[in-house]
Design a protein around this motif. Sequence first.
Motif, PDB file in Angstrom:
ATOM      1  N   UNK A 190      -2.638  25.171   3.662  1.00 52.55           N
ATOM      2  CA  UNK A 190      -1.347  25.694   4.796  1.00 52.55           C
ATOM      3  C   UNK A 190      -1.787  25.335   6.281  1.00 52.55           C
ATOM      4  N   UNK A 191      -1.150  24.809   6.820  1.00 51.16           N
ATOM      5  CA  UNK A 191      -1.001  24.796   8.534  1.00 51.16           C
ATOM      6  C   UNK A 191      -1.985  23.598   8.916  1.00 51.16           C
ATOM      7  N   UNK A 192      -2.588  22.914   7.820  1.00 48.25           N
ATOM      8  CA  UNK A 192      -3.537  21.848   8.408  1.00 48.25           C
ATOM      9  C   UNK A 192      -3.080  20.419   7.904  1.00 48.25           C
ATOM     10  N   UNK A 193      -1.711  20.388   7.840  1.00 43.51           N
ATOM     11  CA  UNK A 193      -0.795  19.182   7.804  1.00 43.51           C
ATOM     12  C   UNK A 193      -1.223  18.419   6.358  1.00 43.51           C
ATOM     13  N   UNK A 194      -1.029  17.175   6.240  1.00 46.31           N
ATOM     14  CA  UNK A 194      -1.212  16.155   5.113  1.00 46.31           C
ATOM     15  C   UNK A 194      -2.819  16.004   5.058  1.00 46.31           C
ATOM     16  N   UNK A 195      -3.445  16.395   3.776  1.00 44.62           N
ATOM     17  CA  UNK A 195      -4.851  16.344   3.623  1.00 44.62           C
ATOM     18  C   UNK A 195      -5.185  14.678   3.619  1.00 44.62           C
ATOM     19  N   UNK A 196      -6.175  14.387   4.093  1.00 46.77           N
ATOM     20  CA  UNK A 196      -6.740  13.088   3.942  1.00 46.77           C
ATOM     21  C   UNK A 196      -8.118  12.977   3.266  1.00 46.77           C
ATOM     22  N   UNK A 197      -8.616  12.087   2.446  1.00 44.52           N
ATOM     23  CA  UNK A 197      -9.784  11.829   1.789  1.00 44.52           C
ATOM     24  C   UNK A 197     -10.196  10.359   1.841  1.00 44.52           C
ATOM     25  N   UNK A 198     -11.419  10.156   1.581  1.00 43.04           N
ATOM     26  CA  UNK A 198     -11.782   8.908   1.625  1.00 43.04           C
ATOM     27  C   UNK A 198     -11.530   8.154   0.091  1.00 43.04           C
ATOM     28  N   UNK A 199     -10.623   7.506  -0.061  1.00 38.79           N
ATOM     29  CA  UNK A 199     -10.151   7.011  -1.536  1.00 38.79           C
ATOM     30  C   UNK A 199     -11.231   6.010  -1.843  1.00 38.79           C
ATOM     31  N   UNK A 200     -11.955   5.508  -1.175  1.00 44.24           N
ATOM     32  CA  UNK A 200     -13.213   4.761  -1.532  1.00 44.24           C
ATOM     33  C   UNK A 200     -14.119   5.559  -2.324  1.00 44.24           C
ATOM     34  N   UNK A 201     -14.440   6.779  -2.326  1.00 41.17           N
ATOM     35  CA  UNK A 201     -15.055   7.686  -3.084  1.00 41.17           C
ATOM     36  C   UNK A 201     -14.569   8.144  -4.321  1.00 41.17           C
ATOM     37  N   UNK A 202     -13.570   7.384  -4.682  1.00 40.16           N
ATOM     38  CA  UNK A 202     -12.719   7.474  -6.221  1.00 40.16           C
ATOM     39  C   UNK A 202     -12.551   6.173  -6.775  1.00 40.16           C
ATOM     40  N   UNK A 203     -13.341   6.131  -7.809  1.00 35.81           N
ATOM     41  CA  UNK A 203     -13.167   4.899  -8.984  1.00 35.81           C
ATOM     42  C   UNK A 203     -12.366   5.424  -9.950  1.00 35.81           C
ATOM     43  N   UNK A 204     -11.282   4.886 -10.264  1.00 35.40           N
ATOM     44  CA  UNK A 204     -10.311   4.993 -11.166  1.00 35.40           C
ATOM     45  C   UNK A 204     -10.588   3.838 -12.620  1.00 35.40           C
ATOM     46  N   UNK A 205     -10.985   4.352 -13.800  1.00 37.89           N
ATOM     47  CA  UNK A 205     -11.092   3.303 -14.757  1.00 37.89           C
ATOM     48  C   UNK A 205     -10.183   3.779 -15.969  1.00 37.89           C
ATOM     49  N   UNK A 206      -9.928   3.142 -16.965  1.00 45.94           N
ATOM     50  CA  UNK A 206      -9.126   3.316 -17.918  1.00 45.94           C
ATOM     51  C   UNK A 206      -9.864   4.156 -18.967  1.00 45.94           C
ATOM     52  N   UNK A 207      -9.175   5.177 -19.621  1.00 46.24           N
ATOM     53  CA  UNK A 207      -9.914   6.051 -20.438  1.00 46.24           C
ATOM     54  C   UNK A 207     -10.343   5.575 -21.704  1.00 46.24           C
ATOM     55  N   UNK A 208     -11.599   5.428 -22.012  1.00 49.29           N
ATOM     56  CA  UNK A 208     -11.905   4.588 -23.274  1.00 49.29           C
ATOM     57  C   UNK A 208     -11.732   5.467 -24.640  1.00 49.29           C
ATOM     58  N   UNK A 209     -11.696   4.808 -25.816  1.00 47.98           N
ATOM     59  CA  UNK A 209     -11.592   5.694 -26.906  1.00 47.98           C
ATOM     60  C   UNK A 209     -13.121   6.340 -27.193  1.00 47.98           C
ATOM     61  N   UNK A 210     -12.916   7.352 -27.953  1.00 50.26           N
ATOM     62  CA  UNK A 210     -14.311   8.088 -28.079  1.00 50.26           C
ATOM     63  C   UNK A 210     -15.325   7.495 -28.739  1.00 50.26           C
ATOM     64  N   UNK A 211     -15.211   6.337 -29.333  1.00 42.27           N
ATOM     65  CA  UNK A 211     -16.286   5.663 -29.923  1.00 42.27           C
ATOM     66  C   UNK A 211     -16.707   4.616 -28.633  1.00 42.27           C
ATOM     67  N   UNK A 212     -16.004   4.795 -27.972  1.00 40.19           N
ATOM     68  CA  UNK A 212     -16.414   3.479 -26.766  1.00 40.19           C
ATOM     69  C   UNK A 212     -17.081   4.022 -25.574  1.00 40.19           C
ATOM     70  N   UNK A 213     -17.411   5.162 -25.582  1.00 38.70           N
ATOM     71  CA  UNK A 213     -18.088   5.595 -24.441  1.00 38.70           C
ATOM     72  C   UNK A 213     -19.516   5.297 -24.229  1.00 38.70           C
ATOM     73  N   UNK A 214     -19.983   5.288 -25.366  1.00 37.81           N
ATOM     74  CA  UNK A 214     -21.497   4.697 -25.612  1.00 37.81           C
ATOM     75  C   UNK A 214     -21.795   3.433 -25.149  1.00 37.81           C
TER      76      UNK A 214
END
Length: 208
Positions: A55-79
């Motif tokens: 509150x009071x700080x305006x819209x937040x900003x963050x470095x989106x380069x620090x976020x990597x989005x990947x598809x969620x794998x099936x449980x047997x695919x994590x390994x």
Amino acid sequence: MKSPAILLTGASGYLGGLIAASLLENSAATLVLPLRSHHTAESVLDRLRTALWKPGNGAPRFDSDRVRLIPFPKSESWDALAPQFRKLGVTEIVHCAGCLDYFDAGALRAVNVDWTRALLQLGKKLKVDRFTYISTAFSSGYVAGSIPESLHPEPEEDPTEYTRSKREAEGWVARSGLPYLILRPSIVIGDSRDGRYGGKSYGIYQIM
């Protein structure tokens, strides 16, 4: 925090979004966030902006380069994805994704137990510095008296299949051989700053 990259599951959820925002705010780590198909990248980034809002700080900003989005794998695919995560520099796993259905025993086992076991195997391959598991304060089941912070024995009864599945997952984490931390959030009421709650209507919210 020293980790160059943290693999965080469940960032599209309420608690996961708060944890992701906290890691962005309080560490220099890159976050690797697996997303299930019904979530969009923009919806998750919006959740992070909301969680970072003050509150009071305006819209937040963050470095989106620090976020990597990947598809969620099936449980047997994590390994099999270990080389990809190693290339991204993942040295820590925070496992917040889970099934909140109280009574679907099959879904609870598949998500809360099997996914956890698959991620532990991934953690062993990556030789992570720490595996953090987000559990629940009610993983003890029905217990008379005070509830210790140690691992829980099997109680005579559980309020739901959900608490049983979280307790079983805790056991797998503790026996994995990895350095670990188990966190047990209690009842989630809402943001302490403004009372907002963006999660699903489970637990106390079903009653309300």
